[in-house]
Enzyme design. Structure first.
Site, PDB file in Angstrom:
ATOM      1  N   HIS A   1       8.666   3.362   8.844  1.00 49.73           N
ATOM      2  CA  HIS A   1       8.446   2.503  10.011  1.00 49.73           C
ATOM      3  C   HIS A   1       7.203   3.004  10.751  1.00 49.73           C
ATOM      4  O   HIS A   1       7.063   4.206  10.976  1.00 49.73           O
ATOM      5  CB  HIS A   1       9.673   2.557  10.927  1.00 49.73           C
ATOM      6  CG  HIS A   1       9.540   1.640  12.094  1.00 49.73           C
ATOM      7  ND1 HIS A   1       9.693   0.273  11.976  1.00 49.73           N
ATOM      8  CD2 HIS A   1       9.223   1.880  13.384  1.00 49.73           C
ATOM      9  CE1 HIS A   1       9.480  -0.284  13.154  1.00 49.73           C
ATOM     10  NE2 HIS A   1       9.203   0.668  14.023  1.00 49.73           N
TER      11      HIS A   1
ATOM     12  N   ASN B   1      13.410   4.279   4.375  1.00 48.30           N
ATOM     13  CA  ASN B   1      12.511   3.261   4.924  1.00 48.30           C
ATOM     14  C   ASN B   1      11.371   3.969   5.643  1.00 48.30           C
ATOM     15  O   ASN B   1      11.533   5.089   6.123  1.00 48.30           O
ATOM     16  CB  ASN B   1      13.261   2.372   5.916  1.00 48.30           C
ATOM     17  CG  ASN B   1      12.370   1.273   6.482  1.00 48.30           C
ATOM     18  OD1 ASN B   1      11.594   0.655   5.745  1.00 48.30           O
ATOM     19  ND2 ASN B   1      12.447   1.032   7.777  1.00 48.30           N
TER      20      ASN B   1
ATOM     21  N   ASP C   1      20.552   3.144   7.476  1.00 48.21           N
ATOM     22  CA  ASP C   1      21.984   2.906   7.699  1.00 48.21           C
ATOM     23  C   ASP C   1      22.151   1.445   8.093  1.00 48.21           C
ATOM     24  O   ASP C   1      21.247   0.637   7.872  1.00 48.21           O
ATOM     25  CB  ASP C   1      22.566   3.915   8.708  1.00 48.21           C
ATOM     26  CG  ASP C   1      21.976   3.752  10.093  1.00 48.21           C
ATOM     27  OD1 ASP C   1      21.287   2.735  10.352  1.00 48.21           O
ATOM     28  OD2 ASP C   1      22.213   4.627  10.946  1.00 48.21           O
TER      29      ASP C   1
ATOM     30  N   SER D   1       0.829  -1.218   0.000  1.00 47.17           N
ATOM     31  CA  SER D   1       0.000   0.000   0.000  1.00 47.17           C
ATOM     32  C   SER D   1       0.860   1.264   0.000  1.00 47.17           C
ATOM     33  O   SER D   1       0.477   2.279  -0.591  1.00 47.17           O
ATOM     34  CB  SER D   1      -0.988   0.006   1.168  1.00 47.17           C
ATOM     35  OG  SER D   1      -0.349   0.276   2.387  1.00 47.17           O
TER      36      SER D   1
END
Ligand code: GRF
Length: 206
Positions: free
Chosen positions: A109, A107, A141, A13
């Site tokens: 989260h 990313n 990282d 999504s």
């Protein structure tokens, strides 16, 4: 035109929201060059195919991490990606992969990092009893859920919530936050000072 590579493992999504915002111009001068899944059954791969994007499955099951990561990097390089977005990619990246793309991997989260890194962050936050949670887009990282933060969105935990309703409201914010972060990185008007990402403005904009 900047090229985005997406890595995912599941329903996709966040990827779909990024694709929408590339198409509608909210992420300008960009295209999604390739979508790579380590799982053949990922919903995100089906979405990528429906959208007519380059969709690649590079299976990870039973494959050594370095070997798999080398195949992933080869695919990303083949498509000359400028930015890599992890969108529900359920694999730890090897340090070698991270080093191939310094400050070029993002990313998302589903918590306000550094609280609740790792799996099932929404459930962790709900069970802990926090009153505010949210989502974080950060550079990747070599440590899990750790790099410099680009965007965070807060979500209030309601008395009537359960972990599913909370996760659903966080997901709505994820879909907004990721595109904001991508736009910021592609515009390049920021610098990273220690862990802090600071926006830079030109004299004209002041
Ligand atoms: C999202 O909650 C994201 O924050 C986490 O994995 C989930 C992926 O969901 N990293 P989707 O596949 O983008 O729907």
């Amino acid at each position: 035109m900047k090229k985005i590579g997406i890595l995912l493992s599941g329903r996709g999504s966040n990827f779909a929201a990024i694709a929408r915002n590339v198409a509608n111009g909210q992420i300008p001068d960009a295209c999604i060059a390739v979508v790579i899944s380590n799982r053949p059954d990922a919903g995100g791969i089906a979405i990528a195919k429906e959208l007519g994007l380059n969709a690649r499955v590079i299976p990870s099951k039973g494959v050594a991490r370095e070997v798999h990561d080398r195949a992933v990097v080869a695919a990303l390089q083949e498509h000359k990606v400028d930015l890599i977005c992890l969108a529900g990619y359920m694999r730890l990246l090897s340090p070698w992969l991270v080093q191939q793309f310094p400050q070029r991997i993002l990313n998302i989260h589903p918590s306000l990092l550094p609280a609740f890194p790792g799996l099932e962050a929404q459930q962790q936050a709900f069970a802990y009893g926090v009153k505010v949670s949210g989502c974080t887009v950060h550079f990747v990282d070599e440590e899990l859920d750790h790099g410099a933060i680009l965007v965070q969105k807060a979500v209030t935990v309601l008395d009537t919530d359960d972990e599913h309703t909370l996760a659903a409201r966080i997901l709505e914010q994820e879909h907004i936050a990721y595109s904001e972060a991508i736009r910021m990185v592609l515009e390049g008007k920021y610098e990273v000072v220690g862990r802090r990402l600071v926006r830079t403005v030109t004299a004209k904009e002041v």
